[in-house]
Scaffold this motif. Sequence first.
Motif, PDB file in Angstrom:
ATOM      1  N   ALA A 269       0.827  -1.216   0.000  1.00  0.00           N
ATOM      2  CA  ALA A 269       0.000   0.000   0.000  1.00  0.00           C
ATOM      3  C   ALA A 269       0.859   1.264   0.000  1.00  0.00           C
ATOM      4  O   ALA A 269       0.332   2.372  -0.057  1.00  0.00           O
ATOM      5  N   GLY A 270       2.175   1.099   0.053  1.00  0.00           N
ATOM      6  CA  GLY A 270       3.074   2.258   0.138  1.00  0.00           C
ATOM      7  C   GLY A 270       3.282   2.936  -1.216  1.00  0.00           C
ATOM      8  O   GLY A 270       2.655   2.580  -2.217  1.00  0.00           O
ATOM      9  N   TYR A 271       4.164   3.924  -1.198  1.00  0.00           N
ATOM     10  CA  TYR A 271       4.424   4.732  -2.396  1.00  0.00           C
ATOM     11  C   TYR A 271       4.841   3.852  -3.588  1.00  0.00           C
ATOM     12  O   TYR A 271       4.179   3.835  -4.633  1.00  0.00           O
ATOM     13  N   ILE A 272       5.894   3.092  -3.413  1.00  0.00           N
ATOM     14  CA  ILE A 272       6.400   2.301  -4.542  1.00  0.00           C
ATOM     15  C   ILE A 272       5.516   1.068  -4.768  1.00  0.00           C
ATOM     16  O   ILE A 272       5.164   0.733  -5.908  1.00  0.00           O
ATOM     17  N   GLY A 273       5.098   0.413  -3.670  1.00  0.00           N
ATOM     18  CA  GLY A 273       4.284  -0.801  -3.785  1.00  0.00           C
ATOM     19  C   GLY A 273       2.985  -0.567  -4.547  1.00  0.00           C
ATOM     20  O   GLY A 273       2.572  -1.405  -5.360  1.00  0.00           O
ATOM     21  N   SER A 274       2.335   0.572  -4.312  1.00  0.00           N
ATOM     22  CA  SER A 274       1.055   0.832  -4.988  1.00  0.00           C
ATOM     23  C   SER A 274       1.271   0.973  -6.502  1.00  0.00           C
ATOM     24  O   SER A 274       0.452   0.511  -7.299  1.00  0.00           O
ATOM     25  N   HIS A 275       2.391   1.588  -6.889  1.00  0.00           N
ATOM     26  CA  HIS A 275       2.672   1.718  -8.327  1.00  0.00           C
ATOM     27  C   HIS A 275       3.037   0.364  -8.945  1.00  0.00           C
ATOM     28  O   HIS A 275       2.690   0.091 -10.097  1.00  0.00           O
ATOM     29  N   ILE A 276       3.700  -0.488  -8.179  1.00  0.00           N
ATOM     30  CA  ILE A 276       4.014  -1.832  -8.686  1.00  0.00           C
ATOM     31  C   ILE A 276       2.715  -2.624  -8.858  1.00  0.00           C
ATOM     32  O   ILE A 276       2.520  -3.326  -9.867  1.00  0.00           O
ATOM     33  N   ALA A 277       1.810  -2.486  -7.880  1.00  0.00           N
ATOM     34  CA  ALA A 277       0.532  -3.216  -7.964  1.00  0.00           C
ATOM     35  C   ALA A 277      -0.200  -2.845  -9.251  1.00  0.00           C
ATOM     36  O   ALA A 277      -0.736  -3.713  -9.946  1.00  0.00           O
ATOM     37  N   VAL A 278      -0.212  -1.555  -9.589  1.00  0.00           N
ATOM     38  CA  VAL A 278      -0.879  -1.110 -10.820  1.00  0.00           C
ATOM     39  C   VAL A 278      -0.246  -1.782 -12.040  1.00  0.00           C
ATOM     40  O   VAL A 278      -0.948  -2.337 -12.901  1.00  0.00           O
ATOM     41  N   GLU A 279       1.079  -1.767 -12.114  1.00  0.00           N
ATOM     42  CA  GLU A 279       1.748  -2.351 -13.295  1.00  0.00           C
ATOM     43  C   GLU A 279       1.512  -3.859 -13.366  1.00  0.00           C
ATOM     44  O   GLU A 279       1.317  -4.410 -14.456  1.00  0.00           O
ATOM     45  N   LEU A 280       1.526  -4.531 -12.218  1.00  0.00           N
ATOM     46  CA  LEU A 280       1.299  -5.987 -12.220  1.00  0.00           C
ATOM     47  C   LEU A 280      -0.128  -6.313 -12.645  1.00  0.00           C
ATOM     48  O   LEU A 280      -0.349  -7.201 -13.474  1.00  0.00           O
ATOM     49  N   LEU A 281      -1.091  -5.592 -12.082  1.00  0.00           N
ATOM     50  CA  LEU A 281      -2.501  -5.860 -12.430  1.00  0.00           C
ATOM     51  C   LEU A 281      -2.717  -5.601 -13.919  1.00  0.00           C
ATOM     52  O   LEU A 281      -3.393  -6.372 -14.604  1.00  0.00           O
ATOM     53  N   GLU A 282      -2.114  -4.519 -14.424  1.00  0.00           N
ATOM     54  CA  GLU A 282      -2.295  -4.212 -15.849  1.00  0.00           C
ATOM     55  C   GLU A 282      -1.593  -5.232 -16.740  1.00  0.00           C
ATOM     56  O   GLU A 282      -1.986  -5.423 -17.887  1.00  0.00           O
ATOM     57  N   ALA A 283      -0.561  -5.887 -16.201  1.00  0.00           N
ATOM     58  CA  ALA A 283       0.127  -6.928 -16.980  1.00  0.00           C
ATOM     59  C   ALA A 283      -0.541  -8.295 -16.821  1.00  0.00           C
ATOM     60  O   ALA A 283      -0.050  -9.290 -17.356  1.00  0.00           O
ATOM     61  N   GLY A 284      -1.656  -8.360 -16.049  1.00  0.00           N
ATOM     62  CA  GLY A 284      -2.408  -9.610 -15.952  1.00  0.00           C
ATOM     63  C   GLY A 284      -2.095 -10.461 -14.747  1.00  0.00           C
ATOM     64  O   GLY A 284      -2.660 -11.554 -14.600  1.00  0.00           O
ATOM     65  N   PHE A 285      -1.206 -10.001 -13.854  1.00  0.00           N
ATOM     66  CA  PHE A 285      -0.910 -10.761 -12.636  1.00  0.00           C
ATOM     67  C   PHE A 285      -2.024 -10.550 -11.617  1.00  0.00           C
ATOM     68  O   PHE A 285      -2.689  -9.515 -11.615  1.00  0.00           O
ATOM     69  N   ASP A 286      -2.191 -11.528 -10.710  1.00  0.00           N
ATOM     70  CA  ASP A 286      -3.014 -11.307  -9.520  1.00  0.00           C
ATOM     71  C   ASP A 286      -2.091 -10.784  -8.419  1.00  0.00           C
ATOM     72  O   ASP A 286      -0.905 -11.166  -8.372  1.00  0.00           O
ATOM     73  N   THR A 287      -2.629  -9.945  -7.546  1.00  0.00           N
ATOM     74  CA  THR A 287      -1.782  -9.383  -6.495  1.00  0.00           C
ATOM     75  C   THR A 287      -2.455  -9.505  -5.134  1.00  0.00           C
ATOM     76  O   THR A 287      -3.664  -9.366  -5.013  1.00  0.00           O
ATOM     77  N   VAL A 288      -1.617  -9.746  -4.119  1.00  0.00           N
ATOM     78  CA  VAL A 288      -2.060  -9.679  -2.728  1.00  0.00           C
ATOM     79  C   VAL A 288      -1.179  -8.631  -2.056  1.00  0.00           C
ATOM     80  O   VAL A 288       0.058  -8.749  -2.078  1.00  0.00           O
ATOM     81  N   LEU A 289      -1.787  -7.582  -1.494  1.00  0.00           N
ATOM     82  CA  LEU A 289      -1.027  -6.549  -0.797  1.00  0.00           C
ATOM     83  C   LEU A 289      -1.100  -6.830   0.698  1.00  0.00           C
ATOM     84  O   LEU A 289      -2.199  -6.960   1.249  1.00  0.00           O
ATOM     85  N   PHE A 290       0.056  -6.936   1.326  1.00  0.00           N
ATOM     86  CA  PHE A 290       0.121  -7.147   2.782  1.00  0.00           C
ATOM     87  C   PHE A 290       0.800  -5.927   3.377  1.00  0.00           C
ATOM     88  O   PHE A 290       1.949  -5.627   3.033  1.00  0.00           O
ATOM     89  N   ASP A 291       0.098  -5.195   4.240  1.00  0.00           N
ATOM     90  CA  ASP A 291       0.657  -3.925   4.730  1.00  0.00           C
ATOM     91  C   ASP A 291       0.042  -3.616   6.089  1.00  0.00           C
ATOM     92  O   ASP A 291      -1.162  -3.813   6.296  1.00  0.00           O
TER      93      ASP A 291
END
Length: 339
Positions: A9-31
């Motif tokens: 949920a942090g600064y860099i993590g949230s931007h990574i989540a966006v790129e992963l989701l847009e690339a078709g990965f599933d994501t679990v955020l632990f924060d």
Amino acid sequence: MSILLTGGAGYIGSHIAVELLEAGFDTVLFDSLANSSRSVVERIERITGRAPEFVCGDINDAAAVRSVFERHDIDCVIHLAGLKSVPESAAKPMEYYRCNVGGMLTLLEAMAAAGVRRIVFSSSATVYGTSGEIPYTEETPTGCTNPYGRTKLMCEEILRDCAAADGEFSAVLLRYFNPIGAHPSGLIGEDPRGVPNNLMPYITRVAVGALEKLTVFGGDYPTRDGTGVRDYLHVVDLARGHVRAVDYAMGHAGARAFNLGTGKGVSVLEMVRAFERASGVKIPYVIGPRRAGDIAEYYADCSLAGRELGWKAELTLDDMCRDSWNWQKRNPDGYGDKA
Ligand code: NAD
Ligand code: UFG
């Protein structure tokens, strides 16, 4: 494929989540939301049209971390959770070792129990210490001057030992230079607590009228205009580097470090001018004394990431300034609901 992002949920993590989701990965955020806002999750969904899974928990809570692996079939972990302030680490070293090094051990034990053997780790250019020649390559000698940097170096060493002990273990150690900027939507960005320590959030707070003027820390460095030079990269480029690193981890065992930067140095005054150009807002500044512990100039050699990860920073300094300003302007109080 499912990726666990600790600190997601942090600064860099949230931007990574966006790129992963847009690339078709599933994501679990632990924060734990120690330095982030719950509203980030909904904003990621607004950008991508996909909702990431979110688990609120502490990286040092072994049962909570284990249960994430029990409930989700995780293929690779991106480990960003941690504390990141250099001055705070000098004042509270035990908190930093507990969170950053203890958290790494808790995570690795849970990964081992679940049979997950791929990890991408948020390391930092700070591991290079003060004596290296520029540009820094991955072979530049390491050596840290503060507890925060030492936690990063210790985590790198722990991951190298894990890879040495298990021929199928894969660790990608990403040494970030200076990430700035925000997602172009203006929905997610950097939201530091209180008065920012770092240059770009300080500039944007001056631009929005929350702070009066920037103090430039030192005007007498042996650099082209006397001010400190760093390698700033756009956080979206950095996030895309993580998608490449996940691909690399899926196909390679062992532990390997990569620099992620642009390869170009930018001085403090060059940054002020670039921001003024991008925003149309004048940034008043004064030249003050040097900040203790600062180095005059460094930037990255990123050719290894280019060759091995197929990654190169694409976005310009103007893109970084425009997107930082867009985020700050649309969210003058950041996320507003940060604890
Ligand atoms: P951030 O503070 O925005 O993100 C870190 C996240 O970890 C936050 O959301 C926070 O709530 C969470 N967190 C903190 N302690 C936790 C705990 N005990 N359990 C669970 N979650 C916890 O920082 P960032 O800038 O996004 O940095 C992410 C990672 O990248 C950090 O490990 C940082 O050290 C590293 N890094 C950052 C920079 C930079 O300039 N931003 C440079 C190099 C490396
Ligand atoms: N600076 C100012 N005024 C400010 C803030 C910063 O002049 O108010 C200058 C600094 O002296 C330096 C440059 O702007 O020359 C960049 O400073 P930052 O604090 O933004 O970034 P640093 O390079 O000092 O450190 C950052 C992170 C570290 C991380 C390192 C990795 O804060 O945690 O990048 O390269 F380790």
